[in-house]
Structures are given as structure tokens and as C-alpha cells.
Design an enzyme around this catalytic site. Structure first.
Site, PDB file in Angstrom:
ATOM      1  N   ASP A 275      -8.181  31.101 -15.960  1.00 18.42           N
ATOM      2  CA  ASP A 275      -8.578  29.803 -16.484  1.00 18.42           C
ATOM      3  C   ASP A 275      -7.368  29.112 -17.116  1.00 18.42           C
ATOM      4  O   ASP A 275      -6.735  29.663 -18.016  1.00 18.42           O
ATOM      5  CB  ASP A 275      -9.689  30.007 -17.521  1.00 18.42           C
ATOM      6  CG  ASP A 275     -10.278  28.724 -18.049  1.00 18.42           C
ATOM      7  OD1 ASP A 275      -9.862  27.633 -17.604  1.00 18.42           O
ATOM      8  OD2 ASP A 275     -11.178  28.797 -18.904  1.00 18.42           O
ATOM      9  N   GLY A 301     -11.827  32.332 -12.641  1.00 22.09           N
ATOM     10  CA  GLY A 301     -11.407  31.134 -13.337  1.00 22.09           C
ATOM     11  C   GLY A 301     -12.311  30.741 -14.484  1.00 22.09           C
ATOM     12  O   GLY A 301     -12.888  31.589 -15.178  1.00 22.09           O
ATOM     13  N   HIS A 302     -12.459  29.427 -14.662  1.00 21.59           N
ATOM     14  CA  HIS A 302     -13.130  28.850 -15.830  1.00 21.59           C
ATOM     15  C   HIS A 302     -14.625  29.171 -15.857  1.00 21.59           C
ATOM     16  O   HIS A 302     -15.152  29.642 -16.863  1.00 21.59           O
ATOM     17  CB  HIS A 302     -12.898  27.333 -15.803  1.00 21.59           C
ATOM     18  CG  HIS A 302     -13.381  26.594 -17.003  1.00 21.59           C
ATOM     19  ND1 HIS A 302     -12.889  26.820 -18.264  1.00 21.59           N
ATOM     20  CD2 HIS A 302     -14.310  25.599 -17.132  1.00 21.59           C
ATOM     21  CE1 HIS A 302     -13.484  26.003 -19.117  1.00 21.59           C
ATOM     22  NE2 HIS A 302     -14.355  25.256 -18.457  1.00 21.59           N
ATOM     23  N   PHE A 303     -15.317  28.907 -14.755  1.00 18.40           N
ATOM     24  CA  PHE A 303     -16.756  29.149 -14.687  1.00 18.40           C
ATOM     25  C   PHE A 303     -17.005  30.540 -14.109  1.00 18.40           C
ATOM     26  O   PHE A 303     -17.377  30.703 -12.942  1.00 18.40           O
ATOM     27  CB  PHE A 303     -17.443  28.057 -13.860  1.00 18.40           C
ATOM     28  CG  PHE A 303     -17.542  26.738 -14.576  1.00 18.40           C
ATOM     29  CD1 PHE A 303     -18.443  26.553 -15.610  1.00 18.40           C
ATOM     30  CD2 PHE A 303     -16.716  25.678 -14.232  1.00 18.40           C
ATOM     31  CE1 PHE A 303     -18.535  25.345 -16.286  1.00 18.40           C
ATOM     32  CE2 PHE A 303     -16.797  24.458 -14.895  1.00 18.40           C
ATOM     33  CZ  PHE A 303     -17.711  24.300 -15.929  1.00 18.40           C
TER      34      PHE A 303
END
Length: 324
Positions: A275, A301-303
Site C-alpha cells: 500500500d 495493496g490498500h484494499f
């Protein structure tokens, strides 16, 4: 001889039919006790709080321990659509949409104070309206400052944290945040307009796919859902208000960290290491303040739920069973 053979055949046939009947009966009765329970139904509800309709997803038995799921930017409770059924068999699950997000009302930014303090206050009011006394809370992105503000108001109410790319330390605010920091220092039209690129479809796709192992496996339904909401007339102004107010969270970090040390809530950290928005550097300082911390860095990553949903659900269920 013929009569004997016929009688024997009749006996065998009757016995076979009886056995088949028992087996058939068993086929319909016995395995039913072994079948998995039907997934708990998710309900889409709303409460009016401070004159605003606040939408939320709810599932599970309200007499069970409550798990509050707090979403990030730019999504909504939609990000928990697959996690909710995984938890609802054993827990009461509530996943709200913040004002201006998801299915909640979106007052005009010029007429409403969009802030993390106000959002935290509304989330607490929602729990009060639902008769929830204490709860574990999943914190992601924007959900972290919302949830930690709720924690600061009443630490004893929180039974545990599930932390997923949610920041409480300045180590977690790297170069990505420089345009945001410029806006905090000087909330001019020019600095605000420079942030509108974060509200485009390309930026939305990037948030969901950057750092994932298999971008082609990330459902594009995420992009269309989120972008539809961002493209509503007036929503960019709402998001700029939230971007600006995010700067107020940094002053609260030392308070939250002191409360971590004082109250030592049990915590499960599941962090996507790729992320860019909330990099891995923001995960490690939690180890300095929380002694009962299960710490997991994920190659995504982020999600993180989009790629590690099964693993996160399994870790959550083990964690929640332990703390409850």
C-alpha cells in the site's frame, strides 16, 4: 419349486425395497444435520441521526457480541460485502456508511460540517440506537481515525481492534501525503483543486489494484460502485472537506497512542505491505504500544480484503473467539 423361488424372490425384493427406503430416508434426514448452515442474511437499514439518514448493513443475532466494520475512502460498507456473511453466524455485525458515502445522506458541503469528529459521533449514536454496549471494531483507512476517536471517548467500550491499513502514527504518512499536507497548511482553491485527481476513475482503479498480486482478479464492480458515488453532483466538495479535516487527526495521534498503552485493547493487525497510501511503515509502531497484538503483513495493496478476504476472515474469527 416354482412357488419356493417366487416366495424367495418376493422376500428378497421386499427386503431390498425396505432397505432402499431406509437408505433413502437416511439420505434425506441424516446428512441434513451435517450440511453447513445457510449464510446469515444481510439487512440494509438506516437510522436518522442528527437529522441525517445514516445507512448501514446489519447481519447476525443482536444478542451475540457486536463487530463494527468501519470503511475507508472512497468506498462504503460495500467493501465488507463478503466479510459480513463470514462473521454473522457467530457475531452481530454492523457496517455503516459515513455521511456523504454509500447510501447515507449527502448534505451540501457548504451547509454541513464534514469531519472525522462528527462522523465518529454519529457512529457512536448509531451503536446507541442499536442498543450496543461494547464492540470489537475493524478499522481501515478513514475508519481508523473514526474508530480511534470513538475509542478515545469511551475506551472501555471497545473489546478489540482489527487494524487493516489504518494509521495512528506519523511514520505512516509518507510522500503520498505531501499534496494533502500542502492543503492542510494552505486550504486554498488551488491546493484543493490539485487533489481532485484522487477522485477520478483512474485513481479509483489504482487504489484497488496497485500492489495486488493479481490485478485481473480484483472485481471491477468496486470501481463502478465507488466512481458512481464520487461522481454525484457535489460529492467532490464533500471529499475535499474530508481531505482537509484529515489533518486534524495528526494532533490526536499522541492521545490515541497513550490510550493504547493505558488500556491495552487486544488487537489483530492485517496490513497490505504494498500500500502506497498507508505503507507498511505505519504498521510497525503499533508493536511499541500494544502488548496483545497479533501482527500479520500481507503481500497485497490498500484494499486487502479484495485479495486476502478468506485469510482475514479466518484470522478474525480466531481472534474474536479468543477475546470473547
Amino acid at each position: 419349486m416354482l412357488r419356493t423361488l417366487l416366495n424367495t424372490a418376493a422376500t428378497i425384493t421386499a427386503g431390498s425395497l425396505f432397505s432402499a427406503g431406509v437408505m433413502t430416508l437416511g439420505f434425506y434426514i441424516l446428512p441434513s444435520s451435517l450440511l453447513a448452515a445457510e449464510p446469515a442474511q444481510t439487512h440494509f437499514r438506516a437510522e436518522t441521526l442528527e437529522g441525517l439518514k445514516i445507512a448501514y448493513r446489519e447481519a447476525g443475532d443482536p444478542t451475540n457480541p457486536t463487530v463494527l466494520l468501519l470503511h475507508g475512502f472512497p468506498t462504503s460498507s460495500h467493501m465488507f460485502r463478503n466479510l459480513i456473511p463470514e462473521l454473522a453466524a457467530d457475531y452481530h455485525v454492523i457496517a455503516p456508511d459515513y455521511p456523504g458515502f454509500g447510501a447515507s445522506e449527502m448534505p451540501d458541503a457548504a451547509e454541513y460540517d464534514y469531519s472525522f469528529a462528527g462522523t465518529a459521533r454519529l457512529m457512536t449514536q448509531l451503536l446507541d440506537a442499536k442498543g450496543v454496549d461494547d464492540y470489537a471494531v475493524y478499522l481501515m483507512d478513514y475508519g481508523a481515525p473514526v474508530g480511534y476517536r470513538m475509542f478515545a471517548e469511551d475506551p472501555e467500550r471497545v473489546t478489540g481492534f482489527i487494524i487493516q491499513n489504518g494509521n495512528a502514527y506519523e511514520e505512516g504518512l509518507r510522500e503520498f501525503w505531501d499534496p494533502m499536507k500542502a492543503y492542510w497548511a494552505d486550504p486554498s482553491v488551488a491546493n484543493g483543486d490539485a487533489l481532485r485527481a484522487f477522485l477520478t476513475l483512474d485513481a479509483t482503479k489504482w487504489q484497488f489494484t496497485h500492489g495486488t498480486q493479481n490485478p485481473d482478479a480484483i472485481s471491477p464492480d468496486n470501481f463502478w460502485h465507488v466512481q458512481y458515488l464520487l461522481d454525484r453532483p457535489g460529492n467532490q466538495e464533500v471529499q475535499l472537506e474530508m481531505f482537509l479535516d484529515y489533518g486534524t487527526n495528526l494532533a490526536e495521534y499522541p492521545k490515541w497512542q497513550a490510550l493504547f498503552r493505558e488500556h491495552q485493547p487486544p488487537a489483530l493487525l492485517m496490513w497490505g505491505k504494498n500500500d502506497v497510501i498507508f505503507p507498511e511503515a505505519g504498521a510497525h509502531p503499533y508493536k511499541d504500544d500494544l502488548t496483545d497484538l497479533e501482527f500479520h503483513i500481507l503481500d497485497t495493496g490498500h484494499f486487502a480484503l479484495e485479495e486476502y478476504g478468506t485469510e482475514i476472515a479466518a484470522e478474525m474469527k480466531d481472534f474474536l473467539a479468543r477475546i470473547n
